[in-house]
Design an enzyme around this catalytic site. Structure first.
Site, PDB file in Angstrom:
ATOM      1  N   CYS A 128     -16.098  -9.560 -23.739  1.00  0.00           N
ATOM      2  CA  CYS A 128     -15.322  -8.452 -23.177  1.00  0.00           C
ATOM      3  C   CYS A 128     -13.850  -8.602 -23.550  1.00  0.00           C
ATOM      4  CB  CYS A 128     -15.478  -8.413 -21.661  1.00  0.00           C
ATOM      5  SG  CYS A 128     -17.173  -8.167 -21.092  1.00  0.00           S
ATOM      6  N   HIS A 144     -12.141  -5.410 -18.366  1.00  0.00           N
ATOM      7  CA  HIS A 144     -12.110  -5.726 -16.929  1.00  0.00           C
ATOM      8  C   HIS A 144     -10.994  -6.713 -16.629  1.00  0.00           C
ATOM      9  CE1 HIS A 144     -13.896  -9.635 -17.758  1.00  0.00           C
ATOM     10  NE2 HIS A 144     -14.930  -9.068 -18.366  1.00  0.00           N
TER      11      HIS A 144
END
Length: 537
Positions: A172, A164
């Protein structure tokens, strides 16, 4: 005839790039059943998710003999902090389209084991349209699909591990908003071109003999050797490897013996079925493995330095973003201007850089990534330079040649007037004022006005020998020329008695740091030269 015309009209409409892009975005929006990393849920399709590819990237796609809607493949390397987007060219094989520097990833080298350990996943993951999130709280995102079959077979836990934007990671792979916009659009267009899913290969580092030797002491070495097989399959063939899991391990490009078209059944924890690998790919992989193994053995024999198993840096950041943080280019948008030195994406003010030596002296960055809470949560922290000062600083006015040269006329005139007044006071005038013969009435009147003074602690007057002119006490009364009068001769026991109370002038406080009032009659204590002169007269 009308039916044929309707079909042709529908076909022409579907060939319109704008219409196809909007249709693809609408399909992705309907298919998204999940939220991004802490998003607020699925919302109507956003404009940012429908944004077309930049013209420069489209031109690059054309120059590499690729189609805008051809399939893609993504590779991620933690240690190098890079994300590669590969795209199928017109020969049917994949070629590198663009490498994106990763703004932030968290944890250490190694796979993710459990929820809250801040580890970014390593392995092979499949991304479908339903995993694309156009309404992520981190600009745009797609879910990696962790845990996959291999992770579940080993009892690993975790969810919502994404690629993202926003340069913020808690397990992430985080890019800047500008970067994820391009990556998201590439995946979106590949889905519209007919690709049902694209593969993400997440590695701890580039699987070279040098890196394997450097990390040979890691407890994850066996796992990484297994990942290297898939890495080698792609390297030698430039084709997306088919990935299956059986006996709790990955297998690559497995096909049914004698009939590649016949499907095989795999179970992550069950025994692997009988399979074979394409002879050409198997031979190329074997040759590469032999070369790499020989090089690895040579490096180990030379006892090359090994990397620490744990760095406690909480992940990494690409050097281009590290340099930007050191230069305090937080919040600076990328620029295409000539000789512009800006990062390839906007680093948000909430960035939490890793704890690495390169950023130890960066502004407000020391300790910017504190140790994680046992639950995996961390408190937000700003990592930008503090440009405010705790106290205002006073700047001294320069008094060199250039300051005099460029001074204003009013300042110059005031300085000349002051110098003239200073020169007009001759030795006789000063002596006359000292003994009280000459007075300057306007200045004495001005001096009679009380002036505020900073309070200073009382200090004992220094002792002096009789007959010497003693310094002025801290709270000595002010004696002006108007209050002076003949004083009786001092007694023998006290040659310099104080003046009578009737003859004393009202006390006035002198400004701090000065011995008298400018332009007024001199302030003298009793028993000084003036009192003795009056007695003599």
């Amino acid at each position: 005839m009308p039916f044929t015309a309707a079909i042709l009209g529908e076909s022409a409409l579907n060939r319109s790039p704008l219409v196809r892009t909007l249709l693809a975005c609408a399909a992705i929006s309907v298919a998204v059943p999940l939220s991004g990393c802490n998003t607020d849920g699925v919302l109507p399709m956003s404009e940012k998710a429908a944004r077309p590819l930049p013209p420069k990237l489209v031109a690059e796609i054309e120059s590499k003999s690729m189609d805008k809607e051809s399939p893609i493949l993504v590779r991620v390397f933690k240690e190098e902090s890079e994300l590669e987007v590969w795209k199928q060219d017109r020969s049917g094989r994949f070629a590198l389209l663009k490498a994106y520097p990763i703004c932030r990833w968290s944890g250490e080298l190694g796979p993710k084991i459990k929820e809250g350990d801040r580890q970014a996943p390593e392995g092979f993951y499949t991304i479908t349209p339903g995993q694309m999130n156009p309404n992520s709280a981190y600009y745009l995102s797609f879910d990696l699909g962790y845990p996959n079959a291999f992770d579940r077979a080993h009892g690993r836990t975790g969810s919502q591990l994404m690629v993202h934007g926003d340069c913020s990671s808690r397990g992430c792979y985080s890019m800047t908003d500008e970067q994820i916009s391009e990556i998201y659009a590439l995946g979106r267009d590949s889905f519209f071109g007919g690709q049902k899913s694209f593969q993400v290969q997440a590695y701890p580092f580039r699987m070279t003999p040098q890196n394997m030797a450097k990390h040979r002491n890691s407890p994850h070495l066996a796992f990484w050797k297994m990942l290297k097989k898939g890495y080698d399959h792609f390297e030698v063939s430039k084709l997306e490897p088919r990935v299956n899991v059986c006996e709790k391990r990955y297998v690559f490009d497995a096909q049914s013996p004698g009939d590649p078209s016949r499907a095989l059944t795999f179970s992550a924890q069950a025994k692997c079925p009988v399979y074979e690998v394409d002879a050409e790919i198997a031979a190329a992989v074997q040759q590469k493995e032999q070369r790499d193994d020989a090089r690895f053995a040579e490096l180990v024999r030379r006892n090359v330095a090994t990397a620490p198993i744990k760095t406690n840096a909480d992940g990494g950041m690409h050097p281009v973003f590290v340099d930007a943080v050191k230069r305090n280019q937080v919040g600076v948008a990328p620029s295409s201007a000539f000789l512009a030195s800006t990062p390839p994406g906007t680093i948000p003010p909430t960035v939490r850089p890793p704890r690495i030596p390169e950023l130890s002296d960066a502004p407000a960055v020391a300790g910017a990534a504190p140790a994680a809470h046992p639950s995996g949560e961390v408190s937000p922290q700003m990592a930008i330079a503090d440009t405010t000062s705790s106290a205002p600083q006073t700047t001294a006015k320069p008094t060199n040649f250039f300051s005099n040269l460029f001074a204003s006329k009013s300042e110059t005139k005031a300085a000349e007037t002051k110098a003239t007044e200073k020169k007009s006071d001759g030795a006789i005038d000063r002596m006359a004022r000292l003994v009280g013969i000459r007075r300057d009435e306007p200045k004495a009147a001005e001096a009679a006005k009380p002036k505020p003074a900073a309070a200073k602690p009382a200090q004992p007057a220094p002792s002096a020998a009789n007959g010497a002119i003693r310094p002025k006490p801290a709270e000595a009364p002010v004696k002006t020329a108007e209050a002076q009068a003949p004083i009786p001769a001092p007694a023998a026991s006290n040659p310099f008695p104080p003046a009578p109370a009737a003859q004393r002038a009202p006390a006035a406080t002198a400004p701090a740091g000065s011995s008298g009032l400018s332009g007024a009659a001199p302030v003298v204590p009793s028993g000084n030269f003036d009192s003795r002169w009056s007695a003599f007269r």
